[in-house]
Design a protein around this motif. Structure first.
Motif, PDB file in Angstrom:
ATOM      1  N   ARG A 143       2.153   3.267   3.830  1.00  0.00           N
ATOM      2  CA  ARG A 143       3.299   4.158   4.005  1.00  0.00           C
ATOM      3  C   ARG A 143       3.455   5.033   2.772  1.00  0.00           C
ATOM      4  O   ARG A 143       3.190   4.600   1.664  1.00  0.00           O
ATOM      5  CB  ARG A 143       4.590   3.349   4.233  1.00  0.00           C
ATOM      6  N   GLU A 144       3.862   6.270   2.990  1.00  0.00           N
ATOM      7  CA  GLU A 144       4.147   7.178   1.891  1.00  0.00           C
ATOM      8  C   GLU A 144       5.570   7.678   2.038  1.00  0.00           C
ATOM      9  O   GLU A 144       5.996   8.050   3.136  1.00  0.00           O
ATOM     10  CB  GLU A 144       3.158   8.344   1.888  1.00  0.00           C
ATOM     11  N   ALA A 199       0.844  -1.191   0.000  1.00  0.00           N
ATOM     12  CA  ALA A 199       0.000   0.000   0.000  1.00  0.00           C
ATOM     13  C   ALA A 199       0.881   1.244   0.000  1.00  0.00           C
ATOM     14  O   ALA A 199       1.307   1.708   1.040  1.00  0.00           O
ATOM     15  CB  ALA A 199      -0.915  -0.016   1.220  1.00  0.00           C
ATOM     16  N   GLN A 200       1.158   1.757  -1.211  1.00  0.00           N
ATOM     17  CA  GLN A 200       1.991   2.938  -1.352  1.00  0.00           C
ATOM     18  C   GLN A 200       1.206   4.030  -2.068  1.00  0.00           C
ATOM     19  O   GLN A 200       0.302   3.751  -2.840  1.00  0.00           O
ATOM     20  CB  GLN A 200       3.261   2.609  -2.149  1.00  0.00           C
ATOM     21  N   HIS A 201       1.567   5.264  -1.798  1.00  0.00           N
ATOM     22  CA  HIS A 201       0.902   6.390  -2.430  1.00  0.00           C
ATOM     23  C   HIS A 201       1.961   7.356  -2.932  1.00  0.00           C
ATOM     24  O   HIS A 201       2.942   7.625  -2.247  1.00  0.00           O
ATOM     25  CB  HIS A 201      -0.039   7.082  -1.445  1.00  0.00           C
ATOM     26  N   SER A 202       1.731   7.863  -4.129  1.00  0.00           N
ATOM     27  CA  SER A 202       2.693   8.749  -4.757  1.00  0.00           C
ATOM     28  C   SER A 202       2.493  10.177  -4.275  1.00  0.00           C
ATOM     29  O   SER A 202       1.371  10.670  -4.186  1.00  0.00           O
ATOM     30  CB  SER A 202       2.517   8.676  -6.273  1.00  0.00           C
ATOM     31  N   LEU A 203       3.592  10.844  -3.959  1.00  0.00           N
ATOM     32  CA  LEU A 203       3.567  12.230  -3.527  1.00  0.00           C
ATOM     33  C   LEU A 203       4.472  13.067  -4.415  1.00  0.00           C
ATOM     34  O   LEU A 203       5.474  12.582  -4.928  1.00  0.00           O
ATOM     35  CB  LEU A 203       4.065  12.358  -2.081  1.00  0.00           C
ATOM     36  N   ARG A 251      -0.577  15.422  -3.284  1.00  0.00           N
ATOM     37  CA  ARG A 251      -0.831  14.036  -3.642  1.00  0.00           C
ATOM     38  C   ARG A 251      -1.142  13.953  -5.122  1.00  0.00           C
ATOM     39  O   ARG A 251      -1.930  14.738  -5.633  1.00  0.00           O
ATOM     40  CB  ARG A 251      -2.008  13.479  -2.842  1.00  0.00           C
ATOM     41  N   LYS A 252      -0.518  13.025  -5.797  1.00  0.00           N
ATOM     42  CA  LYS A 252      -0.817  12.821  -7.207  1.00  0.00           C
ATOM     43  C   LYS A 252      -2.173  12.131  -7.355  1.00  0.00           C
ATOM     44  O   LYS A 252      -2.529  11.262  -6.584  1.00  0.00           O
ATOM     45  CB  LYS A 252       0.256  11.954  -7.872  1.00  0.00           C
ATOM     46  N   ASN A 253      -2.905  12.538  -8.345  1.00  0.00           N
ATOM     47  CA  ASN A 253      -4.168  11.870  -8.652  1.00  0.00           C
ATOM     48  C   ASN A 253      -3.879  10.472  -9.190  1.00  0.00           C
ATOM     49  O   ASN A 253      -2.810  10.188  -9.747  1.00  0.00           O
ATOM     50  CB  ASN A 253      -4.959  12.653  -9.694  1.00  0.00           C
ATOM     51  N   ILE A 262      11.962  10.281   3.867  1.00  0.00           N
ATOM     52  CA  ILE A 262      10.987  10.641   4.893  1.00  0.00           C
ATOM     53  C   ILE A 262       9.763   9.778   4.666  1.00  0.00           C
ATOM     54  O   ILE A 262       9.214   9.743   3.567  1.00  0.00           O
ATOM     55  CB  ILE A 262      10.618  12.133   4.827  1.00  0.00           C
ATOM     56  N   THR A 263       9.321   9.074   5.703  1.00  0.00           N
ATOM     57  CA  THR A 263       8.226   8.130   5.574  1.00  0.00           C
ATOM     58  C   THR A 263       7.073   8.522   6.475  1.00  0.00           C
ATOM     59  O   THR A 263       7.265   8.785   7.659  1.00  0.00           O
ATOM     60  CB  THR A 263       8.681   6.700   5.941  1.00  0.00           C
ATOM     61  N   PHE A 264       5.877   8.550   5.881  1.00  0.00           N
ATOM     62  CA  PHE A 264       4.641   8.717   6.648  1.00  0.00           C
ATOM     63  C   PHE A 264       4.102   7.323   6.937  1.00  0.00           C
ATOM     64  O   PHE A 264       3.809   6.568   6.010  1.00  0.00           O
ATOM     65  CB  PHE A 264       3.614   9.527   5.860  1.00  0.00           C
ATOM     66  N   PHE A 265       3.933   6.994   8.211  1.00  0.00           N
ATOM     67  CA  PHE A 265       3.449   5.670   8.612  1.00  0.00           C
ATOM     68  C   PHE A 265       2.007   5.753   9.105  1.00  0.00           C
ATOM     69  O   PHE A 265       1.651   6.672   9.851  1.00  0.00           O
ATOM     70  CB  PHE A 265       4.289   5.095   9.760  1.00  0.00           C
ATOM     71  N   SER A 266       1.193   4.773   8.717  1.00  0.00           N
ATOM     72  CA  SER A 266      -0.081   4.565   9.397  1.00  0.00           C
ATOM     73  C   SER A 266       0.215   3.868  10.721  1.00  0.00           C
ATOM     74  O   SER A 266       1.318   3.360  10.934  1.00  0.00           O
ATOM     75  CB  SER A 266      -1.014   3.704   8.540  1.00  0.00           C
ATOM     76  N   THR A 267      -0.764   3.834  11.614  1.00  0.00           N
ATOM     77  CA  THR A 267      -0.522   3.225  12.925  1.00  0.00           C
ATOM     78  C   THR A 267      -0.264   1.731  12.826  1.00  0.00           C
ATOM     79  O   THR A 267       0.406   1.153  13.682  1.00  0.00           O
ATOM     80  CB  THR A 267      -1.715   3.464  13.862  1.00  0.00           C
TER      81      THR A 267
END
Length: 332
Positions: A284-285, A22-26, A326-328, A274-279
């Motif tokens: 992760r982003e 589960a990754q998201h592009s920024l 955030r990229k669409n 730099i990583t954004f973590f969910s709980t």
């Protein structure tokens, strides 16, 4: 959050590398930069826009106004009330007070928001009532939404919990947390839901405010994460929610805000990521330094904080103020 400090914009894109399902592009745009440091290691700020940066080489603590202009400097090597020795961390998430982990002097220094000295929390203060003082090496602090102070002691592998009057309420041993047992704790963060996150070499553990183990996030040790912060930080978000007079605190249209990162309450910083973590750690982003354009030389991240719509990235010699996008899904 801040006015423009330089007359130019630096356009950059952070390339996302897949490390889980589960990754998201920024993407991100550096709006401006400020500060001149030798070896900056820690950054913190509050809802008023004040930013504090700790420089390990000079033993100096810098305060900046919300327009990026430097307001005040204290420090220098020593053991006086406004001097430091091997400072490791600054925590200034609530507008009234600033805490510095002055590790070499084995104390936490407390200042007001104008950097006037208030109090030292040393090993004698940190001892539980009736107990003998224990040698310690405080390397980080975290402030809960309720004003509780959590001090990370790397020597004793423990967390000292103090109330808002800096009276010790509890010692939490990081050796006795079962699955959450830590070997080399590095940083600590307080989340808006009341839980505490502690960074180790290969994981982040979550405990409640009473020291009960909740969960663990595992990650690839090749990242070498070195610092941890709460998304928007707990005390700032709590203050914004309670202070209805500050209705000017909002995100510009089209920008990703702390609320849009609500599922990613933790920010972990490694030299090149730099990583954004969910709980849960399942989502992760990633923002990677290898795709940061417009800056010369090798870029290494030291620390970061997300307040309002902007990410502040601390480098060794300066601070970058970054708008996150955030990229669409249709974007390639």
């Amino acid at each position: 959050m801040m006015a423009r400090y330089s007359a130019y914009y630096i356009l950059l894109f952070f390339v996302v590398t897949a490390h889980s399902n589960a990754q998201h592009s920024l993407s991100a745009t550096v709006r401006y930069e400020f500060g001149v440091f030798e070896n900056a290691i820690s950054i913190s700020g509050n809802v008023l826009g004040d930013v504090y940066v700790l420089d390990a080489s000079t033993n100096l603590l810098h305060k900046f106004w919300n327009d990026g202009k430097e307001h005040k400097i204290i420090g220098g090597k020593g053991w006086g009330t406004t001097e430091f020795d091997e400072p490791k961390n600054v925590c200034a998430v609530f507008p009234l007070n600033v805490y510095v982990a002055d590790a070499g002097n084995r104390r936490i220094q407390k200042y007001d928001n104008q950097l006037n000295y208030i109090q030292s929390i040393n090993q004698n203060v940190a001892a539980k009532e009736g107990a003998a003082p224990q040698a310690w090496f405080p390397i980080a602090t975290a402030l809960s939404p309720h004003g509780e102070i959590f001090i990370l002691d790397s020597d004793g592998k423990r967390i000292i919990k103090c109330n808002s009057q800096t009276v010790v309420e509890k010692e939490i041993s990081l050796f006795t947390l079962g699955k959450g047992r830590l070997q080399h704790p590095k940083d600590i963060a307080a989340l808006s839901n009341g839980s505490i996150a502690v960074l180790d070499e290969e994981k982040i553990i979550f405990i409640d405010a009473y020291g009960n183990y909740n969960s663990t996030i595992l990650f690839d040790t090749t990242f070498h994460y070195q610092s941890l912060s709460a998304n928007g930080n707990a005390a700032v978000r709590h203050h914004v929610q309670r202070d209805n007079s500050r209705r000017d605190v909002r995100s510009p249209e089209g920008m990703a805000s702390p609320d849009s990162f609500g599922g990613f309450p933790l920010i972990a910083v490694a030299p090149h990521c730099i990583t954004f973590f969910s709980t849960t750690g399942e989502e992760r982003e990633f923002l990677q330094s290898s795709s940061l354009f417009g800056l010369s030389g090798v870029v290494e991240f030291r620390d970061a904080m997300l307040v309002d719509s902007q990410l502040l990235i601390l480098l060794a010699n300066k601070v970058l103020v970054v708008d996150i996008h955030r990229k669409n899904k249709s974007d390639k």
